[in-house]
Design an enzyme around this catalytic site. Sequence first.
Site, PDB file in Angstrom:
ATOM      1  N   SER A 265       1.999   3.565   6.412  1.00 23.93           N
ATOM      2  CA  SER A 265       3.408   3.217   6.263  1.00 23.93           C
ATOM      3  C   SER A 265       4.266   4.457   6.083  1.00 23.93           C
ATOM      4  CB  SER A 265       3.583   2.310   5.050  1.00 23.93           C
ATOM      5  OG  SER A 265       3.224   3.032   3.881  1.00 23.93           O
ATOM      6  N   LYS A 266       5.519   4.290   6.443  1.00 20.04           N
ATOM      7  CA  LYS A 266       6.453   5.393   6.338  1.00 20.04           C
ATOM      8  C   LYS A 266       6.645   5.771   4.871  1.00 20.04           C
ATOM      9  CE  LYS A 266      10.977   6.972   7.452  1.00 20.04           C
ATOM     10  NZ  LYS A 266      10.950   7.505   6.118  1.00 20.04           N
ATOM     11  N   ARG A 267       6.670   4.750   4.033  1.00 19.15           N
ATOM     12  CA  ARG A 267       6.876   4.996   2.602  1.00 19.15           C
ATOM     13  C   ARG A 267       5.762   5.897   2.045  1.00 19.15           C
ATOM     14  NH1 ARG A 267       5.886   1.979  -2.074  1.00 19.15           N
ATOM     15  NH2 ARG A 267       4.626   0.597  -0.822  1.00 19.15           N
TER      16      ARG A 267
END
Length: 512
Positions: A265-267
Amino acid sequence: MDKKVRVRFAPSPTGGLHIGGVRTALYNYLIAKKNNGTMILRIEDTDQTRYVEGAEEYIKEALAWVGIQLDESPWQGGKFAPYRQSERKDLYKKYALKLIEEGNAYYAFDTEDEWDSKRKELEAAGVVSPQYNSITRMQMKNSLTLTAAEVKAKLAAGEPYTIRLKVPHKEDIRVHDLIRGWVVFHSSLLDDRVLLKSDGMPTYHLANVVDDYLMQISHVIRGEEWLPSAPVHVLLYKMLGWENEMPQFLHLPLIMNPDGNGKLSKRYADQLGFPVFPIEWHNKEKQATMTGYREAGYFPETMVNFLVLLGWNAGTEQEIFSMQELIDSFSIERIGKSGTKFDINKAKWFNQHYLKATSNPTLARLLLADLAKNNRTLSQEKAEKVVEILKERVTFVKDFLTEGKYLFDAPQTFDEQIASKKWNQPLVEVLNGYKNALQTHQESLEAHTAKEILNKTTDSLGVKFGSVMQGVRLAITGAGAGADLMEIIAFLGADEVSKRIDYAVSTLKVVS
Ligand code: GLU
């Protein structure tokens, strides 16, 4: 493979292409090239509400950067043009109508509100996540429940409608996947997917299957997240009478977060400080710029090598592969089923490898470009020398500037800890003596001469060479460790070294 290999990468232009998408494109490309096949890029832009400006150009640039060459695409055309689904809009409806005619699809006239209240009603009756499916469709307003005359009248009156797939009530749908073998889905778990929307646009499912058929795609290679759509597609192939032309499916394993928890994920990537985009992506809506691997200093060769191993291995110890070597050795049989953890350190290791494999003149040119951004210059010859001194110590071209900052600027500060231990009177004497001895070498200075002079200086002062080395380094670079000191001294030249010695001697306090 009996059929001519034609593969497609089919991104939707809904934002920056995620690094996982680049891996999908790469696997498509390798399978195409390995089999003398054709690599197609199709833009799947049927969902106009999710269209993001600039995304298409981004995809084009990102793929070109990693070296994925297309044979057919919206930008270069091809025998099956157009390659943008929005430009093929009129083509899909006839297939939806054929499905209706043959009893495999139906008109649905319900408004969103009507379905919403039906859903609530079902929920209240205890149905968990109700779907418009083979059971509930009989309670809705569609061509299965209305009379033919009513349907005709609604169509004639121009009432909005969607066309839905009539999923069989109770049936096993078997999907053959080249990576996973047979995967069986029960039809009761599928809803009656919308095939044609009320604006006349096809949905992903219809457009995807129709285009794969018309473009004579032999292998559908995509991420595992599309596996749940595969039974819908298999149904469509059968219902449209294209079962014999059905492509082979390959659903690639997920790329997982570094701790193995969930899809990358980008997070998570943000937290750990690595990009998820191949090249910089500017999100206009959020007014945010997201850095890419290219901007972070990764080479395209690194990306190819790193990405290919996220889900595939050669079955040997070999880890370094050029694109051509991959084309030669890639095999579907060696694509894994289970998700692979993303390890940025591995990417850095590859980058180090490719940096070392790059010639010094090329690296020097890249370094000069970086320097120019900071309004600084250096001769090509000097830049090559910087590269030579630091090559073994850096991962990215930009590291030449940080790792070797003392080659460009005299130190303003000195490592306190080293100074407090090493900056003693004998060292200061050695430095002053060295400075004087260097006077006669102002023209040019080689590393071995720099060393001989320092040796002579320590000898004449009766000081051990080894005991002052770190102090000399501190005076000249400000730090206690770094690249070969004699190479650094030779690079800087007698004049600059003398100046630095003067500054260090006048700044640092002697410890007893
Ligand atoms: N348009 C889909 C995507 O955005 C394509 C999935 C497929 O390859 O079928 O990934």
